[in-house]
Motif scaffolding. Structure first.
Motif, PDB file in Angstrom:
ATOM      1  N   SER A  84       2.409   5.209  17.099  1.00  0.00           N
ATOM      2  CA  SER A  84       3.761   4.655  17.173  1.00  0.00           C
ATOM      3  C   SER A  84       4.372   4.447  15.795  1.00  0.00           C
ATOM      4  N   GLY A  85       3.612   4.699  14.756  1.00  0.00           N
ATOM      5  CA  GLY A  85       4.254   4.520  13.459  1.00  0.00           C
ATOM      6  C   GLY A  85       3.381   4.610  12.235  1.00  0.00           C
ATOM      7  N   ASN A  86       2.666   3.529  11.888  1.00  0.00           N
ATOM      8  CA  ASN A  86       2.035   3.470  10.566  1.00  0.00           C
ATOM      9  C   ASN A  86       0.920   4.488  10.370  1.00  0.00           C
ATOM     10  N   HIS A  87       0.132   4.760  11.420  1.00  0.00           N
ATOM     11  CA  HIS A  87      -0.901   5.792  11.268  1.00  0.00           C
ATOM     12  C   HIS A  87      -0.240   7.156  11.131  1.00  0.00           C
ATOM     13  N   ALA A  88       0.847   7.371  11.873  1.00  0.00           N
ATOM     14  CA  ALA A  88       1.572   8.645  11.798  1.00  0.00           C
ATOM     15  C   ALA A  88       2.061   8.917  10.381  1.00  0.00           C
ATOM     16  N   LEU A  89       2.705   7.923   9.791  1.00  0.00           N
ATOM     17  CA  LEU A  89       3.249   8.171   8.454  1.00  0.00           C
ATOM     18  C   LEU A  89       2.146   8.173   7.399  1.00  0.00           C
ATOM     19  N   SER A  90       1.057   7.430   7.646  1.00  0.00           N
ATOM     20  CA  SER A  90      -0.071   7.428   6.706  1.00  0.00           C
ATOM     21  C   SER A  90      -0.798   8.770   6.701  1.00  0.00           C
ATOM     22  N   LEU A  91      -1.002   9.329   7.897  1.00  0.00           N
ATOM     23  CA  LEU A  91      -1.654  10.637   7.990  1.00  0.00           C
ATOM     24  C   LEU A  91      -0.760  11.719   7.386  1.00  0.00           C
ATOM     25  N   SER A  92       0.546  11.590   7.603  1.00  0.00           N
ATOM     26  CA  SER A  92       1.499  12.545   7.005  1.00  0.00           C
ATOM     27  C   SER A  92       1.440  12.479   5.483  1.00  0.00           C
ATOM     28  N   LEU A 125      15.367  -2.245   8.841  1.00  0.00           N
ATOM     29  CA  LEU A 125      16.165  -3.329   8.257  1.00  0.00           C
ATOM     30  C   LEU A 125      17.468  -3.585   9.016  1.00  0.00           C
ATOM     31  N   ASP A 126      17.874  -2.641   9.852  1.00  0.00           N
ATOM     32  CA  ASP A 126      19.091  -2.845  10.664  1.00  0.00           C
ATOM     33  C   ASP A 126      18.793  -3.558  11.978  1.00  0.00           C
ATOM     34  N   LYS A 127      17.503  -3.761  12.277  1.00  0.00           N
ATOM     35  CA  LYS A 127      17.134  -4.393  13.553  1.00  0.00           C
ATOM     36  C   LYS A 127      16.061  -5.459  13.343  1.00  0.00           C
ATOM     37  N   LEU A 128      16.312  -6.389  12.437  1.00  0.00           N
ATOM     38  CA  LEU A 128      15.342  -7.463  12.194  1.00  0.00           C
ATOM     39  C   LEU A 128      15.269  -8.379  13.411  1.00  0.00           C
ATOM     40  N   PRO A 129      14.074  -8.780  13.825  1.00  0.00           N
ATOM     41  CA  PRO A 129      13.946  -9.461  15.117  1.00  0.00           C
ATOM     42  C   PRO A 129      14.696 -10.784  15.230  1.00  0.00           C
ATOM     43  N   GLN A 163       0.840  -1.195   0.000  1.00  0.00           N
ATOM     44  CA  GLN A 163       0.000   0.000   0.000  1.00  0.00           C
ATOM     45  C   GLN A 163       0.878   1.249   0.000  1.00  0.00           C
ATOM     46  N   LYS A 164       0.311   2.395  -0.362  1.00  0.00           N
ATOM     47  CA  LYS A 164       1.015   3.675  -0.174  1.00  0.00           C
ATOM     48  C   LYS A 164       1.475   3.754   1.281  1.00  0.00           C
ATOM     49  N   ALA A 165       2.652   4.261   1.508  1.00  0.00           N
ATOM     50  CA  ALA A 165       3.239   4.362   2.851  1.00  0.00           C
ATOM     51  C   ALA A 165       3.428   2.985   3.500  1.00  0.00           C
ATOM     52  N   VAL A 195       2.390  13.023  17.421  1.00  0.00           N
ATOM     53  CA  VAL A 195       3.056  12.670  18.686  1.00  0.00           C
ATOM     54  C   VAL A 195       3.448  11.201  18.597  1.00  0.00           C
ATOM     55  N   MET A 196       4.753  10.916  18.758  1.00  0.00           N
ATOM     56  CA  MET A 196       5.266   9.543  18.668  1.00  0.00           C
ATOM     57  C   MET A 196       6.110   9.218  19.889  1.00  0.00           C
ATOM     58  N   PRO A 197       6.040   7.969  20.396  1.00  0.00           N
ATOM     59  CA  PRO A 197       6.947   7.586  21.479  1.00  0.00           C
ATOM     60  C   PRO A 197       8.395   7.615  20.992  1.00  0.00           C
ATOM     61  N   HIS A 198       9.306   8.040  21.866  1.00  0.00           N
ATOM     62  CA  HIS A 198      10.713   8.128  21.437  1.00  0.00           C
ATOM     63  C   HIS A 198      11.268   6.753  21.053  1.00  0.00           C
ATOM     64  N   SER A 199      10.597   5.690  21.503  1.00  0.00           N
ATOM     65  CA  SER A 199      11.052   4.328  21.212  1.00  0.00           C
ATOM     66  C   SER A 199      10.528   3.778  19.878  1.00  0.00           C
ATOM     67  N   ALA A 200       9.733   4.572  19.165  1.00  0.00           N
ATOM     68  CA  ALA A 200       9.180   4.111  17.874  1.00  0.00           C
ATOM     69  C   ALA A 200      10.322   3.818  16.901  1.00  0.00           C
ATOM     70  N   PRO A 201      10.138   2.838  16.000  1.00  0.00           N
ATOM     71  CA  PRO A 201      11.198   2.505  15.044  1.00  0.00           C
ATOM     72  C   PRO A 201      11.655   3.723  14.239  1.00  0.00           C
ATOM     73  N   GLN A 202      12.970   3.853  14.093  1.00  0.00           N
ATOM     74  CA  GLN A 202      13.526   5.003  13.373  1.00  0.00           C
ATOM     75  C   GLN A 202      13.013   5.045  11.931  1.00  0.00           C
ATOM     76  N   ALA A 203      12.803   3.876  11.346  1.00  0.00           N
ATOM     77  CA  ALA A 203      12.302   3.823   9.959  1.00  0.00           C
ATOM     78  C   ALA A 203      10.951   4.532   9.847  1.00  0.00           C
ATOM     79  N   LYS A 204      10.121   4.378  10.893  1.00  0.00           N
ATOM     80  CA  LYS A 204       8.792   5.001  10.856  1.00  0.00           C
ATOM     81  C   LYS A 204       8.890   6.507  11.110  1.00  0.00           C
ATOM     82  N   LYS A 205       9.801   6.905  12.011  1.00  0.00           N
ATOM     83  CA  LYS A 205      10.017   8.353  12.228  1.00  0.00           C
ATOM     84  C   LYS A 205      10.513   9.012  10.941  1.00  0.00           C
ATOM     85  N   ASP A 206      11.472   8.359  10.281  1.00  0.00           N
ATOM     86  CA  ASP A 206      12.029   8.910   9.039  1.00  0.00           C
ATOM     87  C   ASP A 206      10.951   9.064   7.976  1.00  0.00           C
TER      88      ASP A 206
END
Length: 317
Positions: free
Chosen positions: A78-86, A309-313, A47-49, A99-110
């Protein structure tokens, strides 16, 4: 409480069509053999985003009148809604405050920043998130688009299962992840009208099983800050999503952390697609309950593909 209707979903479908992908359904003979079921994966990771949440976010953003739109939109996520709304706000050319928790994945913040969203960080708890958000909204006057407890968002998410049942005939059930319940609510909204014989089954991490416990107790039980690899599923149900869960969901199944990681790795390895941990929870629960699903035709909603991708579980498991 304004409960969205099937007509709201159909209106959302028309409204968001220019801004979202009609995502593909993929199958895997290996996973069919492994589970003993026929699995049809609705791939919202394309999907987009890279997330289904673009559907609900776009419906909310493009449903605003011009006066409302000027002040922009705001949310906590924490991520996907934030980037989707953006993404959606960017397409309309209006501000988006997140508003995002500081612990959210960097990929989602970016991704949020890349789409033009403005981030304010908070602690990784529901209480901190809501307190910081109240300040941001007061300062900006922006329209609050809740990540899931919003009729516009739920109507938008319902367009995903509308596509799925048009793409695949004869499904016995649709299995989707549950966190706050936006996707599950949209799925219930659509299927209860369009395909009432198709069961809706929610899949949840054992370590964030508040929806499962709520379902069993018959009332909302909320956790403040659960810890799970499935970062998109940490939030509790709210009144609007509880309405759909309590009235239309057939069952809620849970999976452990290692089961989720194994299922995620299986999808990467066998289907050659990037999915995030939250998206692997449905497959993890199907693998855990093979007897229940043997011989069934199952729609499986892959909710997103935003992964660091740098922190795969499995690097740590």
């Amino acid at each position: 409480m304004l409960i969205p209707t099937y007509d709201d979903m159909l209106a959302a479908r028309a409204r968001i069509k220019p801004y979202v992908h009609h995502t593909p359904v993929l199958t895997s003979s290996f996973l069919n053999e492994l589970t003993g079921a026929e699995l049809f994966f609705k791939c919202e990771n394309f999907q987009k985003a890279a997330a289904f949440k673009v559907r609900g976010a776009s419906n909310a953003v493009f449903g605003l009148n011009d006066e409302q739109a000027k002040r922009g939109v705001a949310t906590h996520s924490s991520g996907n809604h934030a980037l989707s709304l953006s993404y959606a706000a960017g397409r309309r050319g209006i501000p988006c405050h997140v508003v995002m928790p500081h612990s959210a994945p960097q990929a989602k913040k970016d991704a949020v920043i890349g789409y033009g969203g403005k981030i304010t960080e908070c602690e990784p708890s529901t209480s901190s998130r809501e307190a910081v958000f109240a300040e941001v909204q007061e300062r900006t006057g922006a329209d609050f688009v809740h990540p899931y407890n919003d009729p516009r968002v739920i109507a938008g998410q319902g367009t995903c299962s509308f596509e799925l049942v048009e793409q695949v005939d004869g499904l016995n059930a649709v299995v989707a992840p549950i966190g706050g319940g936006g996707m599950i609510s949209g799925t219930c909204l659509t299927l209860s009208h369009k395909a009432p014989d198709v069961a809706v089954i929610a899949a949840e991490p054992e370590q964030a099983d508040d929806a499962y416990r709520s379902f069993k107790a018959g009332q909302i039980i909320a956790d403040d800050a659960p810890v799970t690899v499935a970062d998109g599923l940490k939030v509790p149900l709210k009144d609007l999503t509880w309405h759909f869960v309590s009235n239309h969901v057939s069952d809620i199944l849970t999976a452990g952390e290692q089961e989720i990681i194994d299922a995620m790795r299986l999808i990467w390895a066998r289907m050659k697609i990037v999915v995030e941990p939250s998206s692997a929870v449905p497959l993890a629960t199907i693998l855990k309950n093979k007897d229940r699903f043997a011989g069934k035709r199952l729609g499986v909603i892959i909710t997103g593909g935003n992964v660091d991708l740098d922190k795969l579980p499995w690097m740590n498991s």
